[in-house]
Design an enzyme around this catalytic site. Structure first.
Site, PDB file in Angstrom:
ATOM      1  N   HIS A  24       3.011   2.894  -5.322  1.00 37.78           N
ATOM      2  CA  HIS A  24       3.255   1.760  -6.222  1.00 37.78           C
ATOM      3  C   HIS A  24       2.135   1.552  -7.253  1.00 37.78           C
ATOM      4  O   HIS A  24       1.545   0.498  -7.378  1.00 37.78           O
ATOM      5  CB  HIS A  24       3.686   0.481  -5.494  1.00 37.78           C
ATOM      6  CG  HIS A  24       2.796  -0.085  -4.408  1.00 37.78           C
ATOM      7  ND1 HIS A  24       1.458  -0.267  -4.551  1.00 37.78           N
ATOM      8  CD2 HIS A  24       3.112  -0.556  -3.186  1.00 37.78           C
ATOM      9  CE1 HIS A  24       0.975  -0.826  -3.449  1.00 37.78           C
ATOM     10  NE2 HIS A  24       1.952  -1.001  -2.605  1.00 37.78           N
ATOM     11  N   HIS A  78       4.347  -4.449  10.290  1.00 33.95           N
ATOM     12  CA  HIS A  78       4.366  -4.757   8.850  1.00 33.95           C
ATOM     13  C   HIS A  78       5.686  -4.260   8.258  1.00 33.95           C
ATOM     14  O   HIS A  78       6.098  -3.127   8.507  1.00 33.95           O
ATOM     15  CB  HIS A  78       3.164  -4.063   8.212  1.00 33.95           C
ATOM     16  CG  HIS A  78       3.049  -4.212   6.733  1.00 33.95           C
ATOM     17  ND1 HIS A  78       3.527  -5.292   6.033  1.00 33.95           N
ATOM     18  CD2 HIS A  78       2.447  -3.404   5.810  1.00 33.95           C
ATOM     19  CE1 HIS A  78       3.251  -5.130   4.742  1.00 33.95           C
ATOM     20  NE2 HIS A  78       2.600  -3.997   4.581  1.00 33.95           N
ATOM     21  N   GLU A  80       6.618  -3.668   5.070  1.00 31.32           N
ATOM     22  CA  GLU A  80       6.693  -2.814   3.870  1.00 31.32           C
ATOM     23  C   GLU A  80       7.319  -1.466   4.233  1.00 31.32           C
ATOM     24  O   GLU A  80       7.085  -0.923   5.312  1.00 31.32           O
ATOM     25  CB  GLU A  80       5.310  -2.638   3.233  1.00 31.32           C
ATOM     26  CG  GLU A  80       5.412  -2.111   1.811  1.00 31.32           C
ATOM     27  CD  GLU A  80       4.135  -2.253   0.985  1.00 31.32           C
ATOM     28  OE1 GLU A  80       3.084  -2.620   1.530  1.00 31.32           O
ATOM     29  OE2 GLU A  80       4.206  -1.982  -0.233  1.00 31.32           O
ATOM     30  N   ASP A  82       7.033   1.595   3.648  1.00 35.59           N
ATOM     31  CA  ASP A  82       6.343   2.818   4.085  1.00 35.59           C
ATOM     32  C   ASP A  82       6.170   2.834   5.604  1.00 35.59           C
ATOM     33  O   ASP A  82       5.881   3.879   6.180  1.00 35.59           O
ATOM     34  CB  ASP A  82       4.989   2.999   3.381  1.00 35.59           C
ATOM     35  CG  ASP A  82       4.130   1.754   3.361  1.00 35.59           C
ATOM     36  OD1 ASP A  82       4.674   0.643   3.414  1.00 35.59           O
ATOM     37  OD2 ASP A  82       2.896   1.886   3.292  1.00 35.59           O
ATOM     38  N   HIS A 144      -1.458  -6.724   4.990  1.00 33.42           N
ATOM     39  CA  HIS A 144      -1.345  -6.710   3.547  1.00 33.42           C
ATOM     40  C   HIS A 144      -0.266  -7.673   3.002  1.00 33.42           C
ATOM     41  O   HIS A 144      -0.266  -8.041   1.843  1.00 33.42           O
ATOM     42  CB  HIS A 144      -1.025  -5.246   3.189  1.00 33.42           C
ATOM     43  CG  HIS A 144      -0.563  -4.932   1.837  1.00 33.42           C
ATOM     44  ND1 HIS A 144       0.470  -4.088   1.565  1.00 33.42           N
ATOM     45  CD2 HIS A 144      -1.012  -5.355   0.641  1.00 33.42           C
ATOM     46  CE1 HIS A 144       0.649  -3.971   0.284  1.00 33.42           C
ATOM     47  NE2 HIS A 144      -0.228  -4.711  -0.321  1.00 33.42           N
ATOM     48  N   ASP A 163      -1.968  -1.617   7.951  1.00 32.33           N
ATOM     49  CA  ASP A 163      -2.615  -1.253   6.684  1.00 32.33           C
ATOM     50  C   ASP A 163      -4.145  -1.398   6.716  1.00 32.33           C
ATOM     51  O   ASP A 163      -4.848  -0.675   5.994  1.00 32.33           O
ATOM     52  CB  ASP A 163      -2.077  -2.127   5.548  1.00 32.33           C
ATOM     53  CG  ASP A 163      -0.775  -1.591   4.965  1.00 32.33           C
ATOM     54  OD1 ASP A 163      -0.432  -0.419   5.203  1.00 32.33           O
ATOM     55  OD2 ASP A 163      -0.089  -2.365   4.257  1.00 32.33           O
ATOM     56  N   TYR A 191      -8.872   2.593  -1.129  1.00 27.75           N
ATOM     57  CA  TYR A 191      -7.757   1.872  -0.504  1.00 27.75           C
ATOM     58  C   TYR A 191      -8.061   0.369  -0.463  1.00 27.75           C
ATOM     59  O   TYR A 191      -7.226  -0.467  -0.815  1.00 27.75           O
ATOM     60  CB  TYR A 191      -7.553   2.430   0.906  1.00 27.75           C
ATOM     61  CG  TYR A 191      -6.372   1.871   1.638  1.00 27.75           C
ATOM     62  CD1 TYR A 191      -5.139   2.503   1.586  1.00 27.75           C
ATOM     63  CD2 TYR A 191      -6.485   0.710   2.386  1.00 27.75           C
ATOM     64  CE1 TYR A 191      -4.047   1.998   2.268  1.00 27.75           C
ATOM     65  CE2 TYR A 191      -5.405   0.193   3.068  1.00 27.75           C
ATOM     66  CZ  TYR A 191      -4.189   0.837   3.004  1.00 27.75           C
ATOM     67  OH  TYR A 191      -3.116   0.325   3.672  1.00 27.75           O
ATOM     68  N   HIS A 222      -2.312   4.426   7.683  1.00 31.41           N
ATOM     69  CA  HIS A 222      -2.476   5.473   6.669  1.00 31.41           C
ATOM     70  C   HIS A 222      -3.784   6.230   6.937  1.00 31.41           C
ATOM     71  O   HIS A 222      -4.819   5.610   7.208  1.00 31.41           O
ATOM     72  CB  HIS A 222      -2.573   4.879   5.258  1.00 31.41           C
ATOM     73  CG  HIS A 222      -1.371   4.115   4.821  1.00 31.41           C
ATOM     74  ND1 HIS A 222      -0.181   4.717   4.472  1.00 31.41           N
ATOM     75  CD2 HIS A 222      -1.171   2.790   4.671  1.00 31.41           C
ATOM     76  CE1 HIS A 222       0.692   3.785   4.115  1.00 31.41           C
ATOM     77  NE2 HIS A 222       0.119   2.603   4.238  1.00 31.41           N
TER      78      HIS A 222
HETATM   79 FE1  FEO Z   1       1.598  -2.657   3.024  1.00 36.71          FE
HETATM   80 FE2  FEO Z   1       1.227   0.640   4.058  1.00 36.71          FE
HETATM   81  O1  FEO Z   1       2.128  -0.926   3.520  1.00 36.71           O
END
Ligand code: FEO
Length: 393
Positions: A24, A78, A80, A82, A144, A163, A191, A222
């Site tokens: 993004h 989370h 989101e 991903d 996040h 995250d 990050y 991640h």
């Molecule tokens: Fe807030 Fe890795 O997503």
């Protein structure tokens, strides 16, 4: 598919996004991973999933350990996509699985997937016994998204914070001591600067909780898993969350006919003469997400753009919009640039610095058309003055 056991009975079953170059708007030159963790206990539990297009990779990793239809719980730390993109397909296989998520997680999952999944909402302090282990949940809103939470496996001293503590880094290695140190710290800083920076107070609260836990492994969602550098990681996060910077300078600029570039270089010369460390980033060649890595650690930030159509250059507009959203605090700034007639861009840059409540030690400087030798000397003198002023702090 290899089984990657990170603790006895706990497996990394994520996906590696080798080719990802844009997350993004964040340039991910080293790709990324989406980390999911499979806990084999009396109740088989999966913590988070992967982006939708890596579902098959995750499934193959799960199948290397256990029949995925036997999964009892899926913890969604989370919403989101991903981390939840793999949920719809997985729930068609793991038909008895119950999703464990926060209150905002439940709302978010319903808005994203419009499905009537079996959900159990947990809040800070809640636990879930899965056999020999008990999972503990702590809400960390805005690290996040409002739904974010961490899962802590006390028996294994394992923290799964989604995250938080992540890095966009695709690698076949899984641990922090298996990858070059310069790379992991650069990616962890990038990050933080691009994802976590606006949420300093929430990060401090999360750190206060994490530091009460007995943890010898942190598995973010991640990048690599931390096991050898946890104290340094927590120290860095606290520093970043409280906007502590180093006494150095960053000059960010773009240019039309080289006048603003000449000014940028004269400012640099002045700062160097005063013994200040300086980084230069031209927006023609550096992505704004990489500039943010420099912003994270820098006290003094000089920003320059010429005026185009009564405004700053579009590249600078994009950078400042991004910067303002991420809102690095406790910085000092100075605006500069060249112009032909209106000259509005330089004041506009300074105005944004004021909106971010930065110190403005010297009023902006703007020069008509092409700077002459005397003007360039004055610009250099300003760089020296800024350096002298901040070097002594
Ligand atoms: Fe807030 Fe890795 O997503």
């Amino acid at each position: 598919m290899d089984r990657i056991e990170i603790k006895p009975g706990i497996f990394w079953v994520g996906g590696i996004d080798w080719d990802l170059r844009d997350f993004h708007g964040y340039k991910t030159q080293r790709g990324s991973t989406y980390n999911a963790y499979l806990i084999i206990d009396e109740k088989i539990t999966l913590v988070d999933t992967v982006k939708h297009y890596l579902f098959d990779e995750m499934l193959a990793r799960i199948e290397a350990v256990v029949d995925p239809s036997k999964i009892d719980y899926i913890v969604s730390n989370h919403v989101e996509m991903d981390h939840t993109g793999g949920l719809p397909k997985l729930l068609k296989i793991a038909t008895n699985a119950k999703i464990i998520t926060s209150e905002n997680g439940e709302k978010g999952l319903k808005r994203h997937y419009k499905e009537d999944w079996d959900l159990q909402v947990v809040k800070t302090g809640d636990t879930l016994n899965i056999g020999k282990r008990t999972l503990h949940f702590v809400s960390i809103p805005m690290v996040h998204w409002p739904d974010s939470m961490v899962t802590y496996v006390a028996e294994d001293k394992l923290l799964l914070p989604n995250d938080a503590f992540g890095q966009h880094l695709a690698t076949s290695e899984r641990f922090d001591d298996e990858v070059g140190q310069d790379i992991i710290w650069e990616e962890a800083a990038k990050y933080y600067a691009n994802i976590v920076l606006p949420f300093g107070p929430q990060v401090v609260k999360a750190l206060d909780v994490v530091e009460t836990l007995d943890v010898d492994m942190i598995g973010p969602s991640h990048g690599i898993i931390w096991r050898s550098h946890i104290p340094k990681l927590l120290q860095k996060y606290r520093k970043w969350a409280t906007h502590q910077t180093e006494n150095k300078a960053l000059i960010v600029y773009d240019t039309m006919w080289d006048s603003t570039r000449k000014m940028a270089h004269k400012l640099k010369e002045g700062l160097l003469e005063s013994g200040f460390h300086v980084s230069m980033r031209c927006l023609k060649s550096t992505d704004i997400s990489d500039v943010m890595t420099d912003v994270l650690s820098t006290k003094l930030i000089l920003i320059g753009s010429p005026t185009l159509n009564n405004n700053m250059l579009p590249s600078m507009g994009a950078f400042l919009t991004y910067l303002k959203g991420l809102w690095p605090k406790d910085r000092a700034g100075m605006a500069f640039g060249s112009y032909g007639w209106g000259g509005q861009s330089i004041g506009q840059i300074e105005e944004i610095m004021k909106e971010m409540k930065w110190e403005i030690p010297l009023e902006f400087i703007r020069i008509k058309y092409i700077p002459d030798e005397d003007e360039l000397e004055k610009v250099k003198q300003m760089g020296r003055e800024l350096g002298d002023r901040y070097r002594e702090r």
